[in-house]
Each structure stands twice: as C-alpha cells, then as structure tokens.
Design an enzyme around this catalytic site. Sequence first.
Site, mmCIF file in Angstrom:
data_model
loop_
_atom_site.group_PDB
_atom_site.id
_atom_site.type_symbol
_atom_site.label_atom_id
_atom_site.label_comp_id
_atom_site.label_asym_id
_atom_site.label_seq_id
_atom_site.Cartn_x
_atom_site.Cartn_y
_atom_site.Cartn_z
ATOM 1 N N HIS A 1 -10.030 1.004 1.839
ATOM 2 C CA HIS A 1 -9.571 2.487 2.152
ATOM 3 C C HIS A 1 -10.988 3.291 2.171
ATOM 4 C CE1 HIS A 1 -5.495 1.881 2.314
ATOM 5 N NE2 HIS A 1 -5.501 1.948 0.962
ATOM 6 N N GLU B 1 -9.314 -0.865 -2.959
ATOM 7 C CA GLU B 1 -8.741 0.394 -2.775
ATOM 8 C C GLU B 1 -10.333 0.675 -1.932
ATOM 9 O OE1 GLU B 1 -6.851 1.858 -3.570
ATOM 10 O OE2 GLU B 1 -5.561 0.255 -4.171
ATOM 11 N N CYS C 1 0.801 -1.126 -0.294
ATOM 12 C CA CYS C 1 0.054 -0.454 0.359
ATOM 13 C C CYS C 1 1.173 1.234 -0.064
ATOM 14 C CB CYS C 1 -0.857 -0.086 1.580
ATOM 15 S SG CYS C 1 -2.179 1.070 1.946
HETATM 16 ZN ZN LIG Z 1 -3.856 0.961 0.308
#
Ligand SMILES: [Zn+2]
Length: 184
Positions: A157, A154, A110
């Site tokens: 997140h 993603e 990441c």
């Molecule tokens: Zn990430």
Amino acid sequence: MITMKDIVREGHPVLTQVAKEVKLPLKDDDKKTLEEMLQFLKNSQDEELSEKYELRAGVGLAAPQLGISKRMMAVHFQDFDENQYSYGLINPKIVSHSIAQTYLSSGEGCLSVDREVPGYVPRYHKITIKATNLEGNEVKLKLKGYAAIVFQHELDHLNGVMFYDRINKQDPFTIPENAKACDQ
Ligand SMILES: [Zn+2]
C-alpha cells in the site's frame, strides 16, 4: 476514532501513489494517526465494538487507506502458531527476503476493496524489515509465512500496489514460482 467511513476504497488515486517518507522524530499528529490506525485494528477484532461501529475485521492498515500518503502502517494479528504481532511502524523497509515464495490458498482481502478477488497473491516466504516504531526506536523484524504475507500486503500500500495487481491475470490460480501454500 477511525471507522469504515474514513477508509478510502479502490479507485481512489491515493491508493496508487507511492507514499512519502515520514519525517523523524515523529510529529504529534503523525503519531496520533498511527496510534488510531492500530486502535482501529484492535476495535475491528472486538466482537462488541465491531458490531456497534460496523467495522470490518482487519489485521493491517496503511496510512494511504485513510487518504494519507505517508509511509506508516499498523498491524495487529496472531499467526497460525499464535504468535502476537502488534505494531505501528514508520518508514518500514524490506532489507532482505527469501527466494522462496508463499501465498494464502484462500486469497487476500483488503479493507479498501469491497469485493472478493479470487486468485493467489505471490509473496516472499520470509522477509526482514527495518522500521521505526511508535516509541521512536528502530526495530528489525524477521517474519515468515502468514506474518510475512500481512506485512507485505501493507508495505505494498505504501508503494501504490494493490493485492490484486499481483494476481496472475491469465490464470489467477497459477501456483507462484518456488512457492508453498501458507495454510492454517
Ligand atoms: Zn489492503
């Protein structure tokens, strides 16, 4: 342009928050942010630009990683069959998924995490996503394997979840249930 100094790192509270829905139609500043996110990924994969601006190569970026708690994400990559995925997406949502799971045998990384975190990250093998794209159109994407993994990383997140939150704490290399490795 976005560079590594714009990317917040683990420990920043925005990375553990649930991001807010983006109001549509897309406002100019949100659109600009999302376009810049996609451009960052392209630049980060460009040999010259990544060296010049010291960009770490990335295949996906979510707005919270810029300290912006909004449901926007960008991806730019090829899967193992060389299909190209390049999207800026607003308010993406998983509308269905397989029971079968998968994981990257090399683990995940990441741009907000400056260290290696060993372990398998369980992901759905197949997902269907609905979102709005940069042109303001609703899109529906069916993804599997590596592409499904990138999108789920993603999407996490946007919900304040980091990839290492999903690694088995007792035994990081436990094969997830119903899972086959996703390998090149
Ligand atoms: Zn990430």
